[in-house]
Design a protein around this motif. Structure first.
Motif, mmCIF file in Angstrom:
data_model
loop_
_atom_site.group_PDB
_atom_site.id
_atom_site.type_symbol
_atom_site.label_atom_id
_atom_site.label_comp_id
_atom_site.label_asym_id
_atom_site.label_seq_id
_atom_site.Cartn_x
_atom_site.Cartn_y
_atom_site.Cartn_z
ATOM 1 N N GLY A 18 2.553 -17.470 19.927
ATOM 2 C CA GLY A 18 1.794 -16.452 20.633
ATOM 3 C C GLY A 18 0.954 -16.987 21.762
ATOM 4 N N GLY A 19 1.169 -18.255 22.124
ATOM 5 C CA GLY A 19 0.446 -18.853 23.239
ATOM 6 C C GLY A 19 -0.496 -19.970 22.857
ATOM 7 N N ILE A 20 -0.622 -20.272 21.558
ATOM 8 C CA ILE A 20 -1.520 -21.354 21.156
ATOM 9 C C ILE A 20 -1.067 -22.675 21.764
ATOM 10 C CG2 ILE A 20 -2.439 -22.663 19.208
ATOM 11 C CD1 ILE A 20 -2.182 -20.118 17.519
ATOM 12 N N THR A 21 0.227 -22.939 21.678
ATOM 13 C CA THR A 21 0.800 -24.139 22.286
ATOM 14 C C THR A 21 2.067 -23.770 23.046
ATOM 15 O OG1 THR A 21 2.068 -24.644 20.266
ATOM 16 C CG2 THR A 21 -0.120 -25.678 20.512
ATOM 17 N N TRP A 22 2.386 -24.575 24.061
ATOM 18 C CA TRP A 22 3.567 -24.365 24.894
ATOM 19 C C TRP A 22 4.355 -25.665 24.999
ATOM 20 C CZ3 TRP A 22 4.670 -19.597 27.254
ATOM 21 C CH2 TRP A 22 3.645 -18.641 27.205
ATOM 22 N N THR A 23 5.659 -25.544 25.146
ATOM 23 C CA THR A 23 6.521 -26.694 25.434
ATOM 24 C C THR A 23 7.333 -26.386 26.683
ATOM 25 O OG1 THR A 23 8.268 -25.836 23.979
ATOM 26 C CG2 THR A 23 6.699 -27.408 23.018
ATOM 27 N N GLN A 24 7.686 -27.432 27.429
ATOM 28 C CA GLN A 24 8.480 -27.250 28.644
ATOM 29 C C GLN A 24 9.955 -27.421 28.310
ATOM 30 O OE1 GLN A 24 7.156 -29.545 32.000
ATOM 31 N NE2 GLN A 24 8.492 -28.468 33.439
ATOM 32 N N LEU A 25 10.765 -26.421 28.683
ATOM 33 C CA LEU A 25 12.199 -26.444 28.392
ATOM 34 C C LEU A 25 13.016 -26.968 29.557
ATOM 35 C CD1 LEU A 25 12.591 -22.980 26.597
ATOM 36 C CD2 LEU A 25 12.161 -25.216 25.571
ATOM 37 N N THR A 26 12.615 -26.639 30.796
ATOM 38 C CA THR A 26 13.314 -27.115 31.989
ATOM 39 C C THR A 26 12.272 -27.501 33.032
ATOM 40 O OG1 THR A 26 13.443 -24.984 33.143
ATOM 41 C CG2 THR A 26 15.167 -25.470 31.518
ATOM 42 N N ASN A 27 12.702 -28.252 34.025
ATOM 43 C CA ASN A 27 11.788 -28.666 35.095
ATOM 44 C C ASN A 27 12.277 -28.217 36.462
ATOM 45 O OD1 ASN A 27 13.942 -30.367 35.456
ATOM 46 N ND2 ASN A 27 12.807 -32.262 35.094
ATOM 47 N N THR A 28 13.056 -27.132 36.500
ATOM 48 C CA THR A 28 13.591 -26.590 37.749
ATOM 49 C C THR A 28 12.954 -25.236 38.030
ATOM 50 O OG1 THR A 28 15.705 -27.693 37.371
ATOM 51 C CG2 THR A 28 15.690 -25.887 38.945
ATOM 52 N N ASP A 58 18.130 -15.476 20.570
ATOM 53 C CA ASP A 58 18.816 -16.735 20.848
ATOM 54 C C ASP A 58 19.470 -16.748 22.220
ATOM 55 O OD1 ASP A 58 18.224 -18.017 18.417
ATOM 56 O OD2 ASP A 58 19.893 -17.028 17.404
ATOM 57 N N ARG A 59 19.830 -15.583 22.723
ATOM 58 C CA ARG A 59 20.554 -15.528 23.997
ATOM 59 C C ARG A 59 19.575 -15.212 25.125
ATOM 60 N NH1 ARG A 59 26.009 -15.720 24.024
ATOM 61 N NH2 ARG A 59 26.975 -15.629 26.085
ATOM 62 N N VAL A 60 19.446 -16.165 26.038
ATOM 63 C CA VAL A 60 18.467 -16.085 27.125
ATOM 64 C C VAL A 60 19.166 -16.342 28.451
ATOM 65 C CG1 VAL A 60 16.273 -16.942 28.001
ATOM 66 C CG2 VAL A 60 16.731 -17.022 25.545
ATOM 67 N N TYR A 61 18.768 -15.606 29.484
ATOM 68 C CA TYR A 61 19.316 -15.792 30.828
ATOM 69 C C TYR A 61 18.197 -16.225 31.768
ATOM 70 C CZ TYR A 61 22.384 -12.413 28.481
ATOM 71 O OH TYR A 61 23.162 -11.752 27.560
ATOM 72 N N THR A 62 18.468 -17.201 32.616
ATOM 73 C CA THR A 62 17.500 -17.600 33.628
ATOM 74 C C THR A 62 18.196 -17.728 34.980
ATOM 75 O OG1 THR A 62 17.786 -19.997 33.309
ATOM 76 C CG2 THR A 62 16.147 -18.902 31.944
ATOM 77 N N SER A 63 17.435 -17.487 36.040
ATOM 78 C CA SER A 63 17.988 -17.618 37.385
ATOM 79 C C SER A 63 17.200 -18.656 38.157
ATOM 80 C CB SER A 63 17.967 -16.274 38.117
ATOM 81 O OG SER A 63 16.643 -15.855 38.370
ATOM 82 N N LEU A 64 17.892 -19.313 39.072
ATOM 83 C CA LEU A 64 17.358 -20.452 39.799
ATOM 84 C C LEU A 64 17.536 -20.219 41.301
ATOM 85 C CD1 LEU A 64 19.220 -23.083 37.602
ATOM 86 C CD2 LEU A 64 16.953 -22.113 37.172
ATOM 87 N N LEU A 65 17.239 -21.229 42.081
ATOM 88 C CA LEU A 65 17.519 -21.179 43.512
ATOM 89 C C LEU A 65 18.995 -21.494 43.697
ATOM 90 C CD1 LEU A 65 16.084 -20.790 46.242
ATOM 91 C CD2 LEU A 65 15.873 -23.273 46.378
ATOM 92 N N GLY A 66 19.781 -20.462 44.024
ATOM 93 C CA GLY A 66 21.215 -20.644 44.174
ATOM 94 C C GLY A 66 21.940 -20.893 42.878
#
Length: 342
Positions: A178-188, A201-209
């Motif tokens: 709920g926001g107590i701690t965070w982890t970084q999954l990607t660095n882009t 479980d199924r997540v979509y993300t968009s990037l630059l290009g």
């Protein structure tokens, strides 16, 4: 030093200052040559899950606003937040009194003239309210290593309300507490993050290009495949159809020629593969016929979809009723446009 003392005094005076709203609260079209007549833009709108009269709106540099009468009037509920940019709003579907906001305005985070004019709003993190926005508490710091960043999107796991994903200019972050701690999954740089309907479980993300998806909640990522590669260097936004389960849309910039843009893609297999639906006319520009080569896709780009109806936003709003094959202008960029001026 003395400068720090003065700065603290100024901040204290700002907190204690007595301000009243003096307008403007309306905008009347004045001239066909005026291109920017209006009250500014909003980044996010969120709706109460059970009360249709309660709406939240987040501005890029004006904080978070709440209406309890279906938009008839609005109250600012973010006066004490350290960042006045709002790029993500999540209302807890399990308890709507719990709200998270991601601060900062990612749309202005690409340097150049916006930096020079002081438009860029960096993030101060994610903030949480337990009383419908009356008061706020900062969640745990995102592990950024001290790097300044701006926010783009905040999404809640449809199966676990304490799991959220935050898309930022320096990567994707996850909390399961709920926001107590965070982890970084990607660095882009990540423009958008969306969950599949009812599937954490199924997540979509968009990037630059680019675009990627995960089948394990973001621990690992797979690249989507296309009939035509996304235009390099362009922004990509995502729409997930909540009714036609498995249908995912990608809207990609920039404009590529007169009357053309990078494209609108659709997947019917939950984001594994995509087919381009159209790249004409140029729905990112100013022309109500789409016959120009303009866009502001790094600054303003969005897409939404439901039951085959697709709405896109750039310099104007366009609409499709056949899953993005054909697009019709809904609004105009100029006051003398053939479509309604927004």
């Amino acid at each position: 030093g003395l400068g720090d003392v003065y700065k603290r005094q100024e901040q204290q005076r700002a907190v204690e200052a007595d301000w009243d709203f003096i307008g403007p609260s309306t905008s009347i079209p004045s001239s066909p040559t005026v291109n920017f007549n209006g009250l500014g833009r909003l980044n996010r709108i969120a709706f109460h899950p059970t009360d249709p009269n309660t709406i939240y709106a987040g501005a890029p540099a004006g904080g978070l606003w709440k209406s309890t009468n279906d938009g008839g009037s609005w109250t600012n509920i973010s006066d004490n937040l350290p960042s006045i940019g709002i790029s993500g709003i999540v209302i807890n579907y399990g308890n709507p009194d719990i709200i998270w906001v991601l601060t900062g305005d990612g749309d202005t985070n690409f340097g150049g003239r916006l930096d020079a004019l002081g438009y860029t709003r960096m993030s101060a993190g994610v903030f949480k309210s337990f009383d419908g926005g009356e008061s706020w508490k900062k969640t745990g710091d995102l592990p950024t290593g001290g790097v300044a960043y701006s926010g783009y999107q905040l999404a809640q796991d449809p199966e676990n309300p304490n799991t959220l994903l935050a898309a930022t200019s320096i990567g994707l972050f996850r909390t399961t507490t709920g926001g107590i701690t965070w982890t970084q999954l990607t660095n882009t740089l990540t423009y958008d993050v969306e969950f599949a309907p009812g599937n954490g479980d199924r997540v979509y993300t968009s990037l630059l290009g680019g675009y990627q998806y995960s089948i394990d909640g973001g621990d690992t990522w797979l690249g989507g495949s296309f009939d035509f590669p996304l235009c390099g260097g362009g922004r990509v936004e995502i729409a997930v159809d909540q009714i036609n389960v498995g249908h995912v849309y990608l809207l990609a910039g920039p404009s590529t020629a007169t009357g053309q843009f990078c494209g609108l893609w659709r997947s019917t297999n939950s984001g594994a593969t995509f087919t381009r639906r159209t790249n004409t006319p140029n729905i990112l520009g100013r022309s109500p016929s789409g016959n120009d080569n303009q866009d502001q896709q790094l600054y303003d780009l969005c897409v939404a979809a439901q039951s085959g109806v697709v709405i896109t936003g750039g310099l104007a709003v366009w609409r499709s009723t056949n899953g993005g094959i054909t697009m019709t202008a809904s609004t105009g960029f100029h006051e003398d446009s053939l479509a309604q001026y927004i």
